[in-house]
Enzyme design. Structure first.
Site: not given
Ligand SMILES: [Zn+2]
Length: 395
Positions: A197, A165, A289
């Site tokens: 990330h 992603r 998160d």
């Molecule tokens: Zn993340």
């Protein structure tokens, strides 16, 4: 309003013994023995009995999708915004908001508006500029201006690498983000941290290693997150921490199940391994998160739908460190207090001591359940019950 907490076991986070804590005008005025708060009735004094309680700094969640996240299964899978209650009921008095995969449907204007809303409601908020995407979607016309000129912006992220992603940044793109964030941080007295990330591809920390090896930018410029996503990634992240980087564990309320289907590293086990390797106990943080989307499975392992990451995992992970791994509370609690305060350069946060913001959580000493939450001197949660509500929360 003056508040005094009497005879409480103080973890600064280092254990400091049984003390009184005096709170004045949103700040910790004094920590000591036999403190008095007598103003002859001219100022209201609120006294909290600290017996059987441990006082720890208010929690800092360094990676939370306060604006909502998700959306990876189509528009209807976008997750809702965090409410004040989602945070304070879990001891969080400082949160750093970030945007995730969807940097189009959500942007920096909306993220900062949400951060200001939560600040108005009583907690402390910050943000990273950008999202997964590269080039970074900023609010002003540059990443450096965002960090230097927007008070709440303390770094950039979560920039996604090693993930399908991700924008698949080139080395040159990635190093420019890190160098801009570093210099903008220096010029504005902020951390300028790059919150990275980490996905689950075999490339792991490749881009970060190249920056450290091939440029003058040190490991401390990065705060990689989701480091416990799988065993191989975690091993490499331990090496990164060994070289002076700080690694951010992602808490998981459902780890009992996840451990049966993948090799995600349980936070308490990961922290024990870090300590056993002789790495400094300053080198880890734990974030939630929160509000990110998470698949939910039933007891039989059947997919049941999409759920939402919970901020409650922060204290749960600390509790597991203490109970399952025998890590002292004063060490485990650093991961959600003094360590994020230090790596994010939040100088008034993360400690119980004179001059620091009066962000304090009171935990029951035996079960480590959250009892009382104080944010900037205001009692937000008392005896486990929420006292201050967000604008649209029900009392
Ligand atoms: Zn993340």
């Amino acid at each position: 309003m003056v508040t005094i907490i009497k005879n409480v076991k103080v973890y600064k986070p280092e254990y400091a013994g049984v003390k009184d804590i005096l709170i004045l005008a949103g700040k910790i005025a004094a920590v000591g023995e036999d403190l008095r708060a007598d103003f002859g009735g001219s100022i209201e004094v609120q006294e909290i009995d600290g017996g059987d309680l441990a006082a720890v700094p208010g929690f800092i969640d360094s990676h939370e999708h306060i604006l909502g996240g998700g959306g990876e299964g189509g528009f209807h899978t976008r997750t809702p915004e965090a409410s004040l209650g989602d945070l304070i009921q879990n001891g969080i008095t400082t949160v750093v908001g970030c945007i995730g995969t969807d940097g189009v449907g959500r942007d920096m204007t909306a993220l900062l508006a949400k951060a200001h809303a939560l600040e108005n409601e009583g907690i402390s908020t910050y943000a990273y500029t950008g999202s997964y995407q590269v080039p970074v979607h900023t609010l002003t016309d540059s990443l450096m201006k965002d960090i230097m000129m927007l008070d709440k912006v303390i770094g950039v992220g979560e920039v996604a690498v090693s993930d399908h992603r991700s924008s698949q940044p080139t080395f040159e793109e990635f190093v420019r983000i890190a160098s801009d964030a570093r210099v903008a941080g220096m010029l504005s007295g902020k951390a300028g941290i790059v919150n990275v990330h980490l996905g689950d591809s075999p490339r792991k920390l490749d881009l970060i290693w190249r920056v450290i090896r091939e440029t003058e930018i040190p490991a401390s410029q990065f705060l990689p997150t989701h480091v416990n996503r799988n065993e191989g990634l975690f091993e490499e992240c331990l090496d990164f921490a060994g070289e002076g980087g700080t690694i951010d564990f992602t808490g998981n309320e459902d780890i009992d199940y996840w451990e049966t289907i993948c090799d995600e590293v349980r936070v308490c086990k990961g922290i024990r391994r870090l300590l056993e390797k002789g790495i400094s106990n300053d080198r880890f943080t734990i974030s939630s998160d929160g509000q990110g989307s998470m698949p939910v499975f039933g007891k039989d392992g059947q997919f049941q739908g999409i759920g939402i990451g919970k901020a409650s995992c922060l204290l749960k992970e600390v509790r597991e460190c203490v109970r399952k791994e025998g890590i002292p509370l004063e060490t485990a609690i650093k991961g959600i207090t003094s360590n994020p305060a230090s790596v994010l350069k939040l100088s008034s946060k993360g400690h119980i001591g004179p001059g620091f913001d009066a962000d304090i959580c009171l935990l029951s000493e035996d079960t480590l359940e959250l009892k009382t939450v104080i944010a900037k001197g205001r009692i937000m949660v008392k005896d486990g019950k929420q006292q201050v509500f967000g604008t649209f929360e029900r009392k």
